[in-house]
Design an enzyme around this catalytic site. Structure first.
Site, short mmCIF file in Angstrom:
data_model
loop_
_atom_site.label_atom_id
_atom_site.label_comp_id
_atom_site.label_asym_id
_atom_site.label_seq_id
_atom_site.Cartn_x
_atom_site.Cartn_y
_atom_site.Cartn_z
N CYS A 110 0.86 -1.18 0.00
CA CYS A 110 0.00 0.00 0.00
C CYS A 110 0.90 1.23 0.00
O CYS A 110 2.10 1.13 -0.26
CB CYS A 110 -0.95 -0.01 1.19
SG CYS A 110 -0.11 -0.02 2.79
N THR A 111 0.36 2.40 0.31
CA THR A 111 1.12 3.64 0.20
C THR A 111 2.28 3.71 1.20
O THR A 111 3.43 3.92 0.82
CB THR A 111 0.20 4.86 0.41
OG1 THR A 111 -0.87 4.80 -0.53
CG2 THR A 111 0.96 6.17 0.23
#
Length: 859
Positions: free
Chosen positions: A225-226
């Protein structure tokens, strides 16, 4: 605040959550913040002995060690600012904290630089400082809240290890992007699976849907994810879904850390989406590859802006500079393109009428199905807006057909550049301030008026600040609570019980109420009398309906109408009636209050058959939550069910007065693999092996067929060979009886509506008493007592004696015709199906709830 930082910080209520935030400010202020977090609870320094040198030393050491900032950044520390900020750091270090030995290691901080615009100016990535305490750092509605924090640390891969895994990836490995679709559009790893979620709480649903297909077929699953926060819990959820046989890993520090190490030379292409004013950070300083596309012309484009949002849901969409102007639709709402517009001004009447017709036709395609509930509400709201606009204006004959395109879709201001929401601007604060000032002026006027006139005060104790009036939902809820109190609808089971032919029945005295219905598109154009007699059981006599209309007892949109009136779509029809609630059996209810560690207080209720779980339709006082509140002396409408159980089914229902507990168990109920439900049933028939049915042992079958809603009005479900919802149920025979019935243990894998009932019928052995799905009555209550002579007439006689307070009431005139068979405890009111036990899996623990077996299991 003392460091003049801006940004967002979320603090979890429990230690399972921790905290997460992003701040912007001067390099000196940010380093001081890190020192305050990193030094607290340090074993190298006694906090009480911390001084200015301690802070300076920490900053000097970690400024050099920071991997994402150049060594020269040490010189960027401003001595004057450091001197001014250090006292605030020391004050924080020496103040008591609720968590002992609290510290955030240097490695947990991720640094990035604000990229200047072509003009050389630095944009303000956050408009203000926002700090909030939340149940979940990344909201899932409680779906992932129960995952223990130790589970989130499993399967961590450093950026270099993750890169190595990608280099050697083959068909046995699956790469999953845990971010939302909007983020994936502008940057991702090659060959990554995009779940196409709009919000993070949709990810568990995607996992449940694909668990038995693409997920279980892989030996190894990689996730990212980020910044590494979302995939911590996401990977733990995937691991629990696929089992320990599949290796599940996630990227530590997310795409952010990966780009720090590899930049544009790695496998990530495009921009890393960030939740601040920058929107996206390129893989390298030189910019990197553009992977996004303009929604209109499909030209390569990867820049989101605040003003380019979907006109339906306000989700940001990629629109290039050349295509700006007008209104846009995201992928999810592409089917509303051309018929749904926010701005109606400046359009010709013919075009507006075309939109209205298009929306009505579209509404027919989504008329049935729970999954379309939100979409139906959106479309009906837009139709109401269109109808009001068409009624109030004759339309702009000189319009250009395009409306005014230069307006903000978020606040509707033609002067706004779109930066009025979220992390883009301070308009939120400005509007709140303006509203508060306006409310203050209004309050002063009201104070003067109160000296002469008594004014109803709608502000509660928590809203004493000027201008903080209750929202309509709160007002409506309070009105409903007062209505139930005024009519004594919350009372113990015994309060309204009557003995009819030896059977205890609960009959609530009639009370006045206004019944409201909204005309659907398919009924537009019907005569008012035909409409009411066709759809409302208490309006079967046309003559009575005619009289009620003539006497003003039935109104449309607040006005009296004639008997020749033709109903229109969205017409609001109101009828004042005496409510005679349907009957329920007055069987005793067993209630157990239980405190679950880490969750909260929950009530385990053994629901009798014939009793609906919560107030709905004609049932208010004769509902389980109302009865239990009466039994326990709880506040009206304070108790909420964690799940639902069919009215005709008996057994275990979990309830709580705490919303967090309800959300927790509701999430576990809907999450596949999180709960094992066990039911008892009495079946009659001859089970047969056929498509979707297989024997899994002696007198044991598993039914694996999808089901779907067949008739919305009756709630009838059926087998679906195309589409429908996946579900499986195991039936294990415990005992065969002489009358041909079987005592059976039912183990549903999912929790679809009527799942066990449909599967039992398809198996060839429907549930006894379940006339909706072909079940025999076999002496079940309803037919059994009705045959004893006058049970039905006895109940109706009591109801007739309880006359309402309204003359010319259609319900009072037609009591016998105002109820269905099952509402008078006839066939279908009670079936031989009992929810006995629920076992929830919460991390490594199993929480077990159980109620008594039904009496018919012992006979």
């Amino acid at each position: 605040k003392a460091l003049h930082l801006r940004g967002r910080l979320l603090l979890g209520r429990s230690l399972n959550e921790g905290l997460n935030g992003t701040f912007s400010g001067s390099y000196t202020a940010l380093m001081c913040y890190e020192a305050a977090m990193g030094l607290e609870g340090s074993s190298n320094e006694k906090v009480s002995e911390a001084n200015e040198e301690t802070v300076t030393e920490y900053i000097r050491d970690h400024a050099v060690a920071s991997t994402s900032t150049a060594a020269s950044d040490r010189d960027a520390v401003d001595p004057a600012l450091l001197s001014a900020y250090t006292p605030h750091v020391l004050a924080f270090l020496k103040s008591p904290l609720p968590v002992p030995n609290f510290t955030i290691p240097h490695a947990e901080f991720k640094w990035s630089k604000n990229i200047p615009s072509p003009s050389g100016e630095l944009s303000q990535v956050f408009p203000d400082l926002f700090i909030k305490v939340v149940n979940e750092i990344i909201g899932t509605g409680g779906l992932l809240e129960s995952i223990p924090i130790q589970e989130t640390g499993r399967g961590l891969l450093s950026p270099s290890d993750f890169h190595s895994q990608l280099s050697n990836m083959d068909s046995s490995t699956l790469l999953i992007d845990c971010r939302n679709d909007k983020e994936v559009q502008i940057g991702t790893f090659s060959d990554a699976v995009n779940p196409k979620t709009k919000t993070y709480n949709q990810f568990p649903t995607w996992v449940d849907k694909n668990k038995s297909t693409i997920l279980s077929s892989k030996k190894k699953i990689l996730m990212y994810c980020t910044g590494g926060i979302r995939c911590e819990k996401a990977s733990a959820y995937v691991r629990s879904a696929v089992g320990e046989g599949t290796e599940v890993y996630h990227l530590k520090g997310g795409v952010h850390r990966y780009l720090e190490e590899y930049g544009s030379g790695g496998y990530f292409k495009g921009k890393n989406f960030v939740f601040d004013g920058r929107q996206g950070v390129p893989a390298g300083e030189e910019g990197g590859e553009v992977v996004g596309k303009c929604r209109v012309c499909e030209k390569g484009w990867d820049t989101f802006t605040a003003k380019n949002v979907c006109t339906v849901c306000r989700e940001q969409v990629l629109i290039c500079d050349a295509c700006e102007g007008g209104e846009y639709w995201c992928e999810e709402h592409d089917d509303l393109k051309g018929i749904y517009y926010t701005r109606l001004e400046g359009r010709e009447r013919k075009e507006l009428e075309g939109m209205e017709e298009g929306l009505k036709e579209y509404l027919k395609t989504i008329a049935v199905g729970k999954e379309f509930k939100s979409r139906r509400r959106t479309v009906m709201k837009q139709l109401d807006k269109l109808s009001t606009y068409l009624t109030s204006t004759s339309g702009d004959a000189d319009g250009d057909g395009g409306g005014n395109s230069s307006f903000c879709r978020s606040c509707n201001d033609v002067k706004c550049d779109g930066k009025c929401w979220g992390y883009f601007g301070l308009n939120r604060k400005k509007k709140l301030s303006e509203e508060a000032e306006q409310a203050e002026e209004t309050e002063e006027e009201n104070n003067k008026r109160r000296k002469k006139v008594k004014v109803n005060n709608y502000n509660d104790e928590n809203s004493k600040k000027k201008g903080q009036k209750k929202d309509p939902k709160t007002v409506k809820r309070e009105e409903e609570i007062q209505f139930m109190k005024d009519n004594a609808l919350v009372a113990p089971m015994e309060a309204y019980s009557h003995n009819v032919n030896g059977t205890k029945v609960r009959i609530i005295p009639p009370y006045l109420n206004t019944v409201t219905c909204v005309v659907k598109p398919k009924n537009a154009g019907l005569n008012i009398v035909d409409y009411l007699t066709s759809y409302f059981i208490s309006c079967k006599d046309p003559e009575d309906v005619n009289n009620s209309i003539s006497n003003g007892g039935i109104k449309v949109n607040g006005r009296t109408i004639g008997v020749d009136y033709e109903v229109k779509f969205n017409d609001v029809i109101k009828r004042e009636i005496c409510v005679h609630e349907p009957l329920i059996k007055a069987d005793p209810i067993s209630i157990l209050r239980r405190s679950v560690e880490g969750v909260g207080e929950v009530y385990c209720v053994n629901k009798p058959a014939s009793v609906p779980t919560h107030p709905a339709g004609q049932y208010l006082g004769n509902s389980l939550t109302s009865v239990v509140e009466g039994e326990l002396g709880l506040e009206v409408k304070s108790l909420k069910p964690c799940h639902r159980l069919d009215k005709a089914t008996s057994g275990l229902v979990l309830m709580s007065t705490e919303r967090s507990v309800v959300n927790k168990f509701n999430g576990l109920m809907t999450g596949e693999g999180k709960v094992q439900k066990t039911y008892y049933a009495l079946l009659k028939g001859a089970p047969e092996i056929k498509k979707g049915v297989q024997a899994v042992g002696k007198d044991c079958w598993e039914v694996d067929v999808n089901i779907e809603l067949k008739d919305a009005q009756s709630g009838l479900r059926g087998v679906a060979w195309e589409g429908g919802k996946e579900c499986r149920t195991r039936f294990e025979v415990l005992e065969r009886l002489e009358d041909g019935t079987m005592k059976v243990l039912c183990l549903p894998r999912e929790g679809r509506g009527h799942q066990i009932r449909v599967h039992a019928s398809y198996l060839g052995a429907p549930i006894v008493g379940d006339v909706l799905y072909g079940g025999d009555m076999c002496g079940v209550f309803g037919v059994g007592v009705a045959k004893e002579g006058n049970f039905r007439q006895g109940c109706l006689g009591i109801m007739r004696e309880m006359k309402g307070k309204l003359e010319d009431c259609l319900v009072c005139k037609n009591i016998e015709q105002s109820f269905k068979e099952d509402q008078l405890l006839g066939p279908g009111s009670e079936i031989r199906l009992h929810a006995w036990r629920y076992q929830f899996k919460v991390g490594s623990k199993v929480i077990d709830f159980e109620v008594e077996k039904p009496s018919w299991m012992d006979c």
